[in-house]
Design an enzyme around this catalytic site. Structure first.
Site, PDB file in Angstrom:
ATOM      1  N   GLY A  11      33.365   7.729 -28.008  1.00 17.27           N
ATOM      2  CA  GLY A  11      32.829   8.242 -26.740  1.00 17.27           C
ATOM      3  C   GLY A  11      33.766   9.236 -26.065  1.00 17.27           C
ATOM      4  N   ASN A  36      25.284   6.571 -28.196  1.00 13.30           N
ATOM      5  CA  ASN A  36      25.244   7.553 -27.108  1.00 13.30           C
ATOM      6  C   ASN A  36      26.388   8.552 -27.223  1.00 13.30           C
ATOM      7  OD1 ASN A  36      24.205   8.688 -24.779  1.00 13.30           O
ATOM      8  ND2 ASN A  36      25.337   7.322 -23.404  1.00 13.30           N
ATOM      9  N   SER A 126      36.031   0.334 -13.285  1.00 13.68           N
ATOM     10  CA  SER A 126      35.677   1.515 -12.498  1.00 13.68           C
ATOM     11  C   SER A 126      35.957   1.253 -11.024  1.00 13.68           C
ATOM     12  CB  SER A 126      34.182   1.786 -12.688  1.00 13.68           C
ATOM     13  OG  SER A 126      33.718   2.678 -11.712  1.00 13.68           O
ATOM     14  N   TYR A 151      24.982  -1.145 -12.999  1.00 14.73           N
ATOM     15  CA  TYR A 151      26.154  -0.680 -13.756  1.00 14.73           C
ATOM     16  C   TYR A 151      27.434  -1.175 -13.072  1.00 14.73           C
ATOM     17  CZ  TYR A 151      29.996   2.493 -14.803  1.00 14.73           C
ATOM     18  OH  TYR A 151      31.239   2.996 -15.103  1.00 14.73           O
ATOM     19  N   LYS A 155      30.393  -4.109 -14.243  1.00 12.83           N
ATOM     20  CA  LYS A 155      31.862  -3.953 -14.285  1.00 12.83           C
ATOM     21  C   LYS A 155      32.535  -5.081 -13.505  1.00 12.83           C
ATOM     22  CE  LYS A 155      32.078  -0.249 -16.798  1.00 12.83           C
ATOM     23  NZ  LYS A 155      32.552  -0.316 -18.165  1.00 12.83           N
TER      24      LYS A 155
HETATM   25  C1  UD1 Z   1      29.395   7.808 -10.099  1.00 11.80           C
HETATM   26  C2  UD1 Z   1      29.018   6.354 -10.016  1.00 11.80           C
HETATM   27  C3  UD1 Z   1      30.191   5.504 -10.432  1.00 11.80           C
HETATM   28  C4  UD1 Z   1      30.675   5.897 -11.808  1.00 11.80           C
HETATM   29  C5  UD1 Z   1      31.025   7.370 -11.805  1.00 11.80           C
HETATM   30  C6  UD1 Z   1      31.401   7.808 -13.195  1.00 11.80           C
HETATM   31  C7  UD1 Z   1      27.309   6.249  -8.259  1.00 11.80           C
HETATM   32  C8  UD1 Z   1      26.974   5.688  -6.935  1.00 11.80           C
HETATM   33  N1  UD1 Z   1      28.559   6.015  -8.691  1.00 11.80           N
HETATM   34  O1  UD1 Z   1      30.380   8.039  -9.128  1.00 11.80           O
HETATM   35  O2  UD1 Z   1      29.786   4.160 -10.457  1.00 11.80           O
HETATM   36  O3  UD1 Z   1      31.808   5.130 -12.158  1.00 11.80           O
HETATM   37  O4  UD1 Z   1      29.886   8.133 -11.376  1.00 11.80           O
HETATM   38  O5  UD1 Z   1      31.888   9.110 -13.179  1.00 11.80           O
HETATM   39  O6  UD1 Z   1      26.506   6.894  -8.892  1.00 11.80           O
HETATM   40  N2  UD1 Z   1      27.248  15.303  -6.130  1.00 11.80           N
HETATM   41  C9  UD1 Z   1      26.518  16.315  -5.551  1.00 11.80           C
HETATM   42  N3  UD1 Z   1      25.539  16.902  -6.296  1.00 11.80           N
HETATM   43  C10 UD1 Z   1      25.248  16.522  -7.571  1.00 11.80           C
HETATM   44  C11 UD1 Z   1      25.994  15.460  -8.143  1.00 11.80           C
HETATM   45  C12 UD1 Z   1      26.985  14.871  -7.397  1.00 11.80           C
HETATM   46  O7  UD1 Z   1      26.744  16.699  -4.410  1.00 11.80           O
HETATM   47  O8  UD1 Z   1      24.319  17.081  -8.175  1.00 11.80           O
HETATM   48  C13 UD1 Z   1      28.303  14.662  -5.335  1.00 11.80           C
HETATM   49  C14 UD1 Z   1      28.042  13.192  -5.054  1.00 11.80           C
HETATM   50  O9  UD1 Z   1      27.289  13.032  -3.887  1.00 11.80           O
HETATM   51  C15 UD1 Z   1      29.465  12.671  -4.918  1.00 11.80           C
HETATM   52  C16 UD1 Z   1      30.296  13.562  -5.827  1.00 11.80           C
HETATM   53  O10 UD1 Z   1      29.488  14.710  -6.075  1.00 11.80           O
HETATM   54  O11 UD1 Z   1      29.918  12.855  -3.616  1.00 11.80           O
HETATM   55  C17 UD1 Z   1      30.627  12.910  -7.155  1.00 11.80           C
HETATM   56  O12 UD1 Z   1      29.436  12.387  -7.706  1.00 11.80           O
HETATM   57  P1  UD1 Z   1      29.376  11.787  -9.183  1.00 11.80           P
HETATM   58  O13 UD1 Z   1      30.036  12.722 -10.127  1.00 11.80           O
HETATM   59  O14 UD1 Z   1      27.961  11.409  -9.449  1.00 11.80           O
HETATM   60  O15 UD1 Z   1      30.295  10.503  -9.143  1.00 11.80           O
HETATM   61  P2  UD1 Z   1      30.308   9.245  -8.147  1.00 11.80           P
HETATM   62  O16 UD1 Z   1      29.086   9.179  -7.341  1.00 11.80           O
HETATM   63  O17 UD1 Z   1      31.599   9.250  -7.432  1.00 11.80           O
END
Ligand code: UD1
Length: 331
Positions: A11, A36, A126, A151, A155
Site C-alpha cells: 500500500g 486496493n 490515526s 473507520y 482504529k
Molecule cells: C481524513 C479522515 C481521517 C483519516 C485521514 C486520512 C475524516 C473526518 N477524517 O482526515 O480519519 O485518518 O483523512 O488522511 O474524513 N478539504 C477541503 N476540500 C476537499 C477535501 C478536503 O476543503 O475537497 C479539507 C477538509 O475539510 C479538511 C482538510 O481539507 O479540513 C483535510 O481533509 P482530508 O484530507 O480529507 O483529511 P481529514 O479530514 O483531516
C-alpha cells in the site's frame, strides 16, 4: 537477518516503509491481498532498494492462509500491521465491512503471533481516535472522543485490542500523510475515490476535476479554513523504523503521535502547492463538510523524546512529490 512481516506492505504507507526498513538493516516480508493497491509498489520498492522482497498474496483475515507465512518464515522479529480499509466515506456506507476486516485481521494476526511466540507489533493508528480534541496541540494522553466514522471507530477498537493483548506494541497515530518517494516509483494506487485534500488538489491540477471546493471558511482559525498537520509519507515511514527499534528494545506497550506539530490551513496548503509547482488551482469556497474537525495538530514531545523521531521533510517537498506522483500515475 532482521525479518519483519509487513501486512499491507504494497500500500501507500506500507511501500514507503519497505524502503526505510531496508535502509535501516531490516528485511521486510510483505503480506498483502492487493485488494486496493498494485503489485507495482513492491516492484518499485525493490528497484529503490536493489533487492527482492518476499511477497505473500494473502488476505490477513484468512487464518489458515496467513498461518503458512509464520510456518515458512522463521526467526521473524516483529510485525508492522498496515493492512486495513481506509476510506472514511465508504466506512459510513458499509460499516460492517470495516469492522469485519480492520478488526478481524488484527485478531487473526494477534492469535498467530501468540501461537508462534512472536511478541512485537507496530500498528497503524490515526489521529482520528481523538475526534475533536479539547486541547491543541493534542498529545497522547487526550481521551478518545466519539469517533467521526466507523473507520475511526475501527482504529479505536484496534488500539483497545492491543492494550488487552499480552504482545508488546507501538500504535502510531498518524496525522495527515501526503507526498510520495522522490523516485516516483511508489505511491498511492488505491482505488478509493480521492476524498483527501492533497489528492484532490493534484486531480484538479491535472484536469480530472474541474474545481476543488474548500469546505468552509468560517471556522475559528486564522484564515477561516480548517487546520491539519500534513506529514510527508517518507517521514512517516521512518517513524515505523524508530518504533520497531523502540519495541524491540523496551518490550513495552506505547502510543505515539506522528505529525509535524504544525497546523496548516486548507488555503495555505493550496497556495503552497501552487507556488512550488508553478500552477494555478481552480477552487471555490463551499459549505462545511459534515464531521470535519476544526483544527488538529500534533504534540510531538513524546515521539521526539522516546522514539528520537522528528519530521524533517518540508511541506514544499511533499507538495512537489504529490504532483510528480499524479503526473506519473496519470500517464
Ligand atoms: C481524513 C479522515 C481521517 C483519516 C485521514 C486520512 C475524516 C473526518 N477524517 O482526515 O480519519 O485518518 O483523512 O488522511 O474524513 N478539504 C477541503 N476540500 C476537499 C477535501 C478536503 O476543503 O475537497 C479539507 C477538509 O475539510 C479538511 C482538510 O481539507 O479540513 C483535510 O481533509 P482530508 O484530507 O480529507 O483529511 P481529514 O479530514 O483531516
Amino acid at each position: 537477518m532482521n525479518k519483519i512481516i509487513v501486512t499491507g506492505g504494497a500500500g501507500y504507507i506500507g511501500s514507503h516503509t519497505l524502503v526505510e526498513l531496508s535502509r535501516n538493516g531490516f528485511s521486510p516480508i510483505v503480506v498483502d491481498n492487493l485488494c486496493n493497491t498494485s503489485i507495482q509498489n513492491i516492484k518499485g520498492a525493490e528497484k529503490i532498494i536493489g533487492n527482492k522482497i518476499p511477497f505473500y498474496k494473502i488476505d490477513c483475515t484468512n487464518e489458515s492462509e496467513f498461518k503458512k507465512v509464520f510456518e515458512t518464515e522463521k526467526n521473524v522479529k516483529g510485525v508492522i500491521h498496515f493492512a486495513a480499509f481506509k476510506s472514511v466515506e465508504e466506512s459510513v456506507r458499509e460499516p460492517e465491512k470495516y469492522f469485519k476486516n480492520n478488526i478481524g485481521s488484527l485478531e487473526v494476526l494477534l492469535k498467530l503471533m501468540n501461537d508462534n511466540g512472536l511478541n512485537n507489533i507496530i500498528f497503524s493508528s490515526s489521529c482520528t481516535v481523538y475526534g475533536s480534541p479539547d486541547v491543541l496541540p493534542v498529545n497522547e494522553s487526550a481521551p478518545f472522543k466519539k469517533a467521526e466514522s466507523p473507520y475511526g471507530e475501527s482504529k479505536q477498537l484496534c488500539e483497545e485490542l492491543l492494550n488487552k493483548s499480552d504482545i508488546n506494541s507501538v500504535s502510531l497515530r498518524y496525522f495527515n500523510p501526503i507526498g510520495s518517494h522522490e523516485s516516483g516509483l511508489i505511491g498511492d494506487y488505491s482505488a478509493d475515490k480521492a476524498n483527501n485534500l492533497v489528492p484532490i488538489i493534484t486531480e484538479t491540477a491535472i484536469g480530472k476535476r474541474e474545481q476543488i471546493t474548500v469546505f468552509g471558511d468560517d471556522y475559528n482559525t486564522p484564515d477561516g479554513t480548517c487546520l491539519r498537520d500534513y506529514i510527508h509519507v517518507v517521514d512517516l515511514a521512518n517513524a515505523h523504523v524508530k518504533a520497531l527499534n523502540h519495541v524491540l528494545q523496551n518490550k513495552s506497550k506505547s502510543v505515539f503521535n506522528i505529525g509535524t506539530g504544525k497546523g496548516v490551513s486548507v488555503l495555505e496548503a493550496i497556495r503552497i502547492f501552487e507556488e512550488v509547482n508553478e500552477l494555478q488551482i481552480n477552487f471555490k469556497i463551499g459549505p462545511r463538510r459534515a464531521g470535519d474537525v476544526e483544527q488538529i495538530y500534533s504534540d510531538n514531545t513524546l515521539s521526539t523524546n522516546e522514539l528520537n523521531w522528528q519530521a524533517k521533510i518540508p511541506l514544499e517537498n511533499a507538495m512537489k512529490s504529490a504532483w510528480k506522483w499524479e503526473l506519473k500515475k496519470s500517464y
